[in-house]
Design a protein around this motif. Structure first.
Motif, mmCIF file in Angstrom:
data_model
loop_
_atom_site.group_PDB
_atom_site.id
_atom_site.type_symbol
_atom_site.label_atom_id
_atom_site.label_comp_id
_atom_site.label_asym_id
_atom_site.label_seq_id
_atom_site.Cartn_x
_atom_site.Cartn_y
_atom_site.Cartn_z
ATOM 1 N N TYR A 256 1.016 -1.154 -0.017
ATOM 2 C CA TYR A 256 0.126 0.029 0.097
ATOM 3 C C TYR A 256 0.845 1.206 0.049
ATOM 4 O O TYR A 256 1.921 1.273 0.760
ATOM 5 C CB TYR A 256 -0.965 -0.015 1.234
ATOM 6 N N HIS B 38 -10.247 4.211 6.765
ATOM 7 C CA HIS B 38 -10.348 3.265 5.678
ATOM 8 C C HIS B 38 -9.355 2.282 5.560
ATOM 9 O O HIS B 38 -9.720 1.274 5.299
ATOM 10 C CB HIS B 38 -10.202 4.518 4.583
ATOM 11 N N SER C 162 -3.830 9.936 -0.873
ATOM 12 C CA SER C 162 -4.506 9.005 -2.089
ATOM 13 C C SER C 162 -3.921 7.417 -1.562
ATOM 14 O O SER C 162 -2.549 7.476 -0.851
ATOM 15 C CB SER C 162 -4.095 9.111 -3.406
ATOM 16 N N THR D 271 -2.595 3.738 -3.002
ATOM 17 C CA THR D 271 -2.460 3.036 -4.283
ATOM 18 C C THR D 271 -1.927 1.597 -3.755
ATOM 19 O O THR D 271 -1.115 1.405 -3.010
ATOM 20 C CB THR D 271 -1.109 3.721 -5.291
ATOM 21 N N THR E 78 -4.839 -1.106 -7.355
ATOM 22 C CA THR E 78 -5.857 0.131 -7.195
ATOM 23 C C THR E 78 -4.768 1.414 -7.498
ATOM 24 O O THR E 78 -3.587 1.269 -6.860
ATOM 25 C CB THR E 78 -6.108 -0.008 -5.736
ATOM 26 N N TRP E 79 -5.223 2.155 -8.428
ATOM 27 C CA TRP E 79 -4.275 3.549 -8.450
ATOM 28 C C TRP E 79 -4.884 4.553 -8.046
ATOM 29 O O TRP E 79 -6.007 5.081 -8.331
ATOM 30 C CB TRP E 79 -3.966 3.827 -9.960
ATOM 31 N N ASN E 80 -4.348 5.475 -7.015
ATOM 32 C CA ASN E 80 -4.678 6.838 -6.611
ATOM 33 C C ASN E 80 -5.957 7.025 -6.269
ATOM 34 O O ASN E 80 -6.934 8.037 -6.763
ATOM 35 C CB ASN E 80 -4.370 7.573 -8.004
ATOM 36 N N ASP E 81 -6.472 6.137 -5.388
ATOM 37 C CA ASP E 81 -7.724 6.091 -4.957
ATOM 38 C C ASP E 81 -7.978 6.991 -3.862
ATOM 39 O O ASP E 81 -7.263 7.051 -2.629
ATOM 40 C CB ASP E 81 -8.136 4.469 -4.257
ATOM 41 N N SER F 71 -11.596 7.837 -3.157
ATOM 42 C CA SER F 71 -13.044 7.814 -3.352
ATOM 43 C C SER F 71 -13.702 7.804 -1.739
ATOM 44 O O SER F 71 -14.783 8.111 -1.520
ATOM 45 C CB SER F 71 -13.583 6.421 -3.940
ATOM 46 N N ASN G 51 -13.233 14.886 -1.944
ATOM 47 C CA ASN G 51 -12.280 14.455 -2.798
ATOM 48 C C ASN G 51 -12.227 15.052 -4.358
ATOM 49 O O ASN G 51 -11.395 15.187 -5.004
ATOM 50 C CB ASN G 51 -12.256 12.960 -3.212
#
Length: 220
Positions: free
Chosen positions: A5, A43, A183, A185, A199-202, A204, A209
């Motif tokens: 991560y 998160h 973010s 990733t 996962t890239w650049n999350d 959400s 955001n």
């Protein structure tokens, strides 16, 4: 299989001002960012990290600590210079717009095609030096035999280095854009030689955001 991560530090005053922070400079996290970091920590709270590694610069170290605060049990936290931002020499502390005005071709190269970025012009680390420092450190964690590792670092160096781990050459390191503040990733690897993007650049999970800062550009 190890899941890696990668988190970019929270938003700072210099991010708002559009300044290069680099390897030596630092700027305080914004008050509203502290709330974002609590959300980020929550998160990631369901993930049991075997170890957290962070750049030793305060903006990254405080981001890592916010994540650690939500971990139970708490893994070790290691602060290291190896995960610091790209050393940008004369650019550090200056506004990105000034570079764009004075060195338009180099600004375009830095933003779009790092194979054309002339680091020596600014007494900066080369692309190879910067990404090797960062990726060598990540790869050196192979012997931990961990399931989940977290690395907290910076926008420019993380963007270029993660793409390097994925096998892209210098001309393609910025093709997916930069990483947003706070973010996440995620990559997976079973040998620390080849890596798969999960996962890239999350961002959400962040409540605001739409106000994310894009490195060297400004608000999204």
């Amino acid at each position: 299989m190890t899941r890696l991560y990668f988190v970019r530090h929270g938003k700072t005053q210099w991010n708002i001002e559009g300044r290069f922070q680099g390897n030596q400079g630092d700027s305080p996290l914004l008050p509203e960012t502290l709330e974002d970091l609590k959300v980020l920590g929550q998160h990631l709270s369901d993930i049991s990290f075997d170890h957290i590694f962070s750049s030793d610069l305060p903006r990254a170290a405080k981001t890592a600590q916010a994540i650690l605060d939500k971990q139970d049990p708490k893994p070790p936290l290691t602060l290291t210079e190896d995960l610091r931002e790209w050393k940008l020499g004369k650019l550090e502390g200056t506004k990105v717009r000034l570079m764009k005005d004075l060195y338009p071709k180099q600004h375009h190269a830095y933003r779009n095609n790092l194979s054309r970025f002339k680091a020596d012009l600014f007494e900066a680390e080369s692309v190879y030096e910067a990404t090797s420092r960062w990726t060598d450190f990540v790869k050196s964690q192979k012997d931990l035999l961990a399931e989940n590792l977290l690395f907290v670092s910076h926008g420019a160096i993380s963007t270029a280095s993660i793409r390097t781990l994925l096998g892209f050459d210098p001309s393609e390191l910025r093709k997916a854009g930069g990483l947003y503040n706070s973010s996440v990733t995620i990559l997976e690897t079973d040998d620390f030689e080849s890596f798969q993007l999960i996962t890239w650049n999350d961002v959400s999970f962040l409540p605001n955001n739409q106000e994310i800062i894009i490195p060297g550009v400004g608000k999204k």
